[in-house]
Every structure is written in structure tokens, then in C-alpha cells.
Scaffold this active site. Structure first.
Site, PDB file in Angstrom:
ATOM      1  N   ALA A 162      37.831  51.982  48.456  1.00 23.29           N
ATOM      2  CA  ALA A 162      36.956  51.309  49.428  1.00 23.29           C
ATOM      3  C   ALA A 162      35.528  51.846  49.400  1.00 23.29           C
ATOM      4  O   ALA A 162      34.684  51.374  50.157  1.00 23.29           O
ATOM      5  CB  ALA A 162      37.549  51.449  50.833  1.00 23.29           C
ATOM      6  N   TYR A 191      41.490  47.654  28.834  1.00 22.39           N
ATOM      7  CA  TYR A 191      41.275  47.166  30.204  1.00 22.39           C
ATOM      8  C   TYR A 191      42.099  45.898  30.419  1.00 22.39           C
ATOM      9  O   TYR A 191      42.788  45.764  31.443  1.00 22.39           O
ATOM     10  CB  TYR A 191      39.784  46.889  30.470  1.00 22.39           C
ATOM     11  CG  TYR A 191      39.557  46.347  31.878  1.00 22.39           C
ATOM     12  CD1 TYR A 191      39.766  47.146  32.986  1.00 22.39           C
ATOM     13  CD2 TYR A 191      39.176  45.018  32.079  1.00 22.39           C
ATOM     14  CE1 TYR A 191      39.595  46.648  34.283  1.00 22.39           C
ATOM     15  CE2 TYR A 191      38.998  44.514  33.363  1.00 22.39           C
ATOM     16  CZ  TYR A 191      39.202  45.331  34.459  1.00 22.39           C
ATOM     17  OH  TYR A 191      39.052  44.833  35.736  1.00 22.39           O
ATOM     18  N   VAL A 219      32.263  39.812  39.081  1.00 17.77           N
ATOM     19  CA  VAL A 219      31.781  40.165  40.426  1.00 17.77           C
ATOM     20  C   VAL A 219      30.761  41.281  40.256  1.00 17.77           C
ATOM     21  O   VAL A 219      31.062  42.294  39.610  1.00 17.77           O
ATOM     22  CB  VAL A 219      32.927  40.711  41.314  1.00 17.77           C
ATOM     23  CG1 VAL A 219      32.468  40.822  42.761  1.00 17.77           C
ATOM     24  CG2 VAL A 219      34.190  39.869  41.202  1.00 17.77           C
TER      25      VAL A 219
HETATM   26  P1  NDP Z   1      33.628  49.352  41.903  1.00 19.62           P
HETATM   27  O1  NDP Z   1      33.378  50.298  40.772  1.00 19.62           O
HETATM   28  O2  NDP Z   1      32.489  48.949  42.754  1.00 19.62           O
HETATM   29  O3  NDP Z   1      34.789  49.929  42.845  1.00 19.62           O
HETATM   30  C1  NDP Z   1      35.922  50.566  42.319  1.00 19.62           C
HETATM   31  C2  NDP Z   1      36.606  51.357  43.421  1.00 19.62           C
HETATM   32  O4  NDP Z   1      37.782  51.971  42.879  1.00 19.62           O
HETATM   33  C3  NDP Z   1      35.731  52.469  43.973  1.00 19.62           C
HETATM   34  O5  NDP Z   1      35.861  52.509  45.368  1.00 19.62           O
HETATM   35  C4  NDP Z   1      36.309  53.722  43.353  1.00 19.62           C
HETATM   36  O6  NDP Z   1      36.176  54.818  44.254  1.00 19.62           O
HETATM   37  C5  NDP Z   1      37.792  53.348  43.243  1.00 19.62           C
HETATM   38  N1  NDP Z   1      38.460  54.150  42.217  1.00 19.62           N
HETATM   39  C6  NDP Z   1      38.256  54.125  40.881  1.00 19.62           C
HETATM   40  N2  NDP Z   1      39.018  55.052  40.289  1.00 19.62           N
HETATM   41  C7  NDP Z   1      39.721  55.673  41.271  1.00 19.62           C
HETATM   42  C8  NDP Z   1      40.673  56.728  41.298  1.00 19.62           C
HETATM   43  N3  NDP Z   1      41.080  57.336  40.172  1.00 19.62           N
HETATM   44  N4  NDP Z   1      41.194  57.106  42.482  1.00 19.62           N
HETATM   45  C9  NDP Z   1      40.801  56.500  43.617  1.00 19.62           C
HETATM   46  N5  NDP Z   1      39.911  55.499  43.672  1.00 19.62           N
HETATM   47  C10 NDP Z   1      39.379  55.094  42.501  1.00 19.62           C
HETATM   48  O7  NDP Z   1      34.292  48.071  41.212  1.00 19.62           O
HETATM   49  P2  NDP Z   1      34.930  46.737  41.819  1.00 19.62           P
HETATM   50  O8  NDP Z   1      34.785  46.691  43.274  1.00 19.62           O
HETATM   51  O9  NDP Z   1      34.401  45.628  41.023  1.00 19.62           O
HETATM   52  O10 NDP Z   1      36.446  46.960  41.399  1.00 19.62           O
HETATM   53  C11 NDP Z   1      37.529  46.843  42.309  1.00 19.62           C
HETATM   54  C12 NDP Z   1      38.716  46.265  41.587  1.00 19.62           C
HETATM   55  O11 NDP Z   1      38.400  44.931  41.169  1.00 19.62           O
HETATM   56  C13 NDP Z   1      39.139  46.988  40.315  1.00 19.62           C
HETATM   57  O12 NDP Z   1      40.547  47.043  40.265  1.00 19.62           O
HETATM   58  C14 NDP Z   1      38.590  46.113  39.190  1.00 19.62           C
HETATM   59  O13 NDP Z   1      39.331  46.263  38.009  1.00 19.62           O
HETATM   60  C15 NDP Z   1      38.777  44.758  39.826  1.00 19.62           C
HETATM   61  N6  NDP Z   1      37.985  43.676  39.255  1.00 19.62           N
HETATM   62  C16 NDP Z   1      36.616  43.735  39.228  1.00 19.62           C
HETATM   63  C17 NDP Z   1      35.888  42.688  38.699  1.00 19.62           C
HETATM   64  C18 NDP Z   1      34.405  42.710  38.587  1.00 19.62           C
HETATM   65  O14 NDP Z   1      33.843  41.898  37.834  1.00 19.62           O
HETATM   66  N7  NDP Z   1      33.705  43.581  39.307  1.00 19.62           N
HETATM   67  C19 NDP Z   1      36.553  41.481  38.195  1.00 19.62           C
HETATM   68  C20 NDP Z   1      37.989  41.537  38.262  1.00 19.62           C
HETATM   69  C21 NDP Z   1      38.660  42.584  38.791  1.00 19.62           C
HETATM   70  P3  NDP Z   1      35.743  56.295  43.845  1.00 19.62           P
HETATM   71  O15 NDP Z   1      34.830  56.213  42.663  1.00 19.62           O
HETATM   72  O16 NDP Z   1      35.070  56.810  45.089  1.00 19.62           O
HETATM   73  O17 NDP Z   1      37.021  57.001  43.570  1.00 19.62           O
HETATM   74  C1  8X3 Z   2      36.571  42.389  35.391  1.00 14.05           C
HETATM   75  C2  8X3 Z   2      36.209  41.111  34.754  1.00 14.05           C
HETATM   76  O1  8X3 Z   2      35.688  39.948  32.569  1.00 14.05           O
HETATM   77  O2  8X3 Z   2      34.732  42.134  32.907  1.00 14.05           O
HETATM   78  O3  8X3 Z   2      37.951  42.502  35.548  1.00 14.05           O
HETATM   79  O4  8X3 Z   2      37.048  41.910  32.436  1.00 14.05           O
HETATM   80  S1  8X3 Z   2      35.912  41.303  33.100  1.00 14.05           S
END
Ligand code: NDP
Ligand code: 8X3
Length: 252
Positions: free
Chosen positions: A10, A153, A186
Site C-alpha cells: 500500500a 514477469y 497503469v
Molecule cells: P508500485 O511500484 O507503485 O507499487 C508496488 C507495491 O508493492 C509497493 O507498495 C511496494 O511496497 C510493494 N512491494 C513490492 N515488493 C514488496 C515486497 N517484497 N514486500 C512487500 N511489499 C512489496 O506498482 P503498482 O502499484 O503498479 O503495482 C501494484 C501491483 O499491480 C503489482 O502486483 C503489479 O505487478 C501490478 N500491476 C501493475 C501494472 C502497472 O502497469 N503499473 C499493470 C498490471 C499489474 P514497498 O516498496 O514499500 O515494499
Molecule cells: C504490468 C503491465 O504490460 O508492463 O503488469 O507487463 S506490463
């Protein structure tokens, strides 16, 4: 009594937006992430703006002992989790398989797959004991299709896709709803993390089109959470209008 939602990851992006969306809906929140300062700041902000109770728990989802320590011993009433959003995840690197960096692969598999499993095992048992619950996994269009250099990934998100379906099969008989939300592009910290802090490379991912905002995904999750108890929205793909597939983006 107010319902309780646990949102992993979060501290930024989608997870942060989901925490606010659920907080505005009146959920008391357990929020997690590794960055302690960001987590504490977010907790205060959520308490002030949403007038809900917040329990920030800083741990690494890759570490089973930490997950068990924090989620296996939740102080009352925080153990009564109604909604789990398995959001913590990341991409690291974008290399062909022959040039892949083993540490990048392990970070992705350990976070996106094993971390999600560690959290889900503990929380699903809480929900089974309570006789209901809702789990929402954040997958990706990378879990539906594959793109060049996205190898590991994409594999990790294909695993989330399989696990979401498998979890639904295992848990529906306990009155637990399992959903998956699969976003396209996103704009969050995602690409900054993928490109290890290279801001220019990260920004180029979103050039020439309007990507989704984290709040767009949070709205979808809110809709899923608010569905009547007999309705399970099991799988949703959400893309920017300019995106028509994992590597089909109309850039002007
Ligand atoms: P962000 O990098 O903004 O957020 C990722 C979050 O995951 C952070 O809060 C981070 O917190 C947490 N996190 C990462 N690794 C760990 C860990 N080892 N332990 C605990 N927390 C962890 O990216 P998004 O909001 O975009 O990503 C959120 C989800 O959405 C992911 O699963 C991503 O794969 C997925 N997603 C994202 C897309 C995009 O285009 N952005 C598209 C599709 C899916 P902290 O670093 O503080 O630990
Ligand atoms: C994140 C979207 O297209 O970068 O899951 O893999 S993409």
C-alpha cells in the site's frame, strides 16, 4: 462493527489508491509495505481523511517468517479480515532470457508468486474460520499474454492467473469469493522499479497515450467489493483505451 480490509503493497501506486478507496467506504485498514516511513505517513493520512482505524505493518512478503509473525498474530479485532487485496508485486528488468539477471528473476517470483501464497494461506484460514471473505489478486495483462523480454514477469503473473482460478476452486465452498483484476498500463512507481530508478526510461513507457491511473483500478476493486454477497466478479481485464493488447498501444 466496521469491516476490515488488508491491502498488501500500500505504500504506492495501486495499493495506496485501493487503501483510500476502501477507507472512504468505511473499512478499517491493515496496510503493508517495506518502506516504513511511507507506511506510517499513509496510515496517518488515511486516519485523518477517511476517519477509519489503520494498522500499518511493515514487512517483506518474500519472508515467510515475517509474514507469519505479522499476519499470524494479529491483535484483536484486526484478525477479523473481511477483504484481502493481494497487490504487492513488481517487475524487475526487461531482458531477453539469455541475458536475464538471476536476482531479478528471484525478486519477481518470490514477491509476485510466493509472497502472494504466504499471505493467502494465513488469511484464507481466517476467512474459513469466519465462514466468509473476499480475496482480490492483482494479476496483469502480462498474466494473459506474453511480450518480448517480459519472460519472468509474465510467467509470475500467469502464475497469479492460475492461482486465482485455483483459489476460487478451493475456497468457494467456504463462502469465500476470489477475484482477479488484470490491469494494462497503469502509471505508478512500477516502471521506475522495473528500470531500477531510470526515470527517463520509466517515463517513456507512458509517452504518447493516456495510461490508467491507480485510482482507475481502485474504482474497479471497489465495485468488486461492493457486489452483493452472492456475486463473485471472478476476473477483470482493464486497459487504457489506447491499449488493445499487452504490446499494442496507440502512441500519438
Ligand atoms: P508500485 O511500484 O507503485 O507499487 C508496488 C507495491 O508493492 C509497493 O507498495 C511496494 O511496497 C510493494 N512491494 C513490492 N515488493 C514488496 C515486497 N517484497 N514486500 C512487500 N511489499 C512489496 O506498482 P503498482 O502499484 O503498479 O503495482 C501494484 C501491483 O499491480 C503489482 O502486483 C503489479 O505487478 C501490478 N500491476 C501493475 C501494472 C502497472 O502497469 N503499473 C499493470 C498490471 C499489474 P514497498 O516498496 O514499500 O515494499
Ligand atoms: C504490468 C503491465 O504490460 O508492463 O503488469 O507487463 S506490463
Amino acid at each position: 462493527m466496521a469491516k476490515i480490509a488488508l491491502v498488501t503493497g500500500a505504500t504506492s501506486g495501486i495499493g495506496e489508491a485501493v487503501a483510500f478507496a476502501l477507507g472512504r467506504e468505511g473499512y478499517n485498514l491493515i496496510i503493508t509495505g517495506r518502506r516504513v516511513a511511507l507506511l506510517s505517513k499513509l496510515a496517518k493520512n488515511l486516519e485523518t481523511t477517511c476517519k477509519v482505524k489503520v494498522l500499518p505493518l511493515s514487512f517483506d512478503v518474500r519472508e515467510l517468517s515475517q509474514v507469519e509473525h505479522y499476519l499470524g498474530n494479529l491483535p484483536s479485532p484486526w484478525g477479523e479480515i473481511d477483504v484481502l487485496v493481494n497487490n504487492a508485486g513488481l517487475a524487475v528488468g526487461l531482458n531477453p532470457i539469455n541475458n536475464g539477471i538471476i536476482d531479478d528473476w528471484e525478486r519477481m517470483i518470490d514477491t509476485n508468486v510466493k509472497g502472494l501464497l504466504y499471505v493467502s494461506k494465513i488469511v484464507s484460514n481466517i476467512m474459513i474460520r469466519r465462514g466468509f471473505g473476499q480475496i482480490i489478486n492483482i494479476g496483469s495483462i502480462a498474466g494473459k499474454d506474453v511480450y518480448p523480454n517480459g519472460n519472468v514477469y509474465c510467467a509470475s503473473k500467469h502464475a497469479v492467473d492460475a492461482l486465482s482460478r485455483g483459489m476460487m476452486m478451493d475456497l468457494h465452498k467456504y463462502n469465500i469469493r476470489v477475484s482477479q483484476v488484470c490491469p494494462g498500463a497503469v502509471e505508478t512507481e512500477f516502471s521506475n522499479v522495473r528500470f531500477k530508478g531510470d526515470a527517463e526510461k520509466a517515463a517513456s513507457v507512458y509517452k504518447g497515450f493516456t495510461p490508467l491511473a491507480a485510482s482507475d483500478i481502485a474504482e474497479v476493486i471497489l465495485f468488486i467489493v461492493k457486489a452483493p454477497a452472492h456475486v463473485n466478479i471472478s476476473d477483470v481485464v482493464v486497459m487504457p483505451t489506447a491499449q488493445a493488447g499487452v504490446s499494442i498501444i496507440d502512441r500519438k
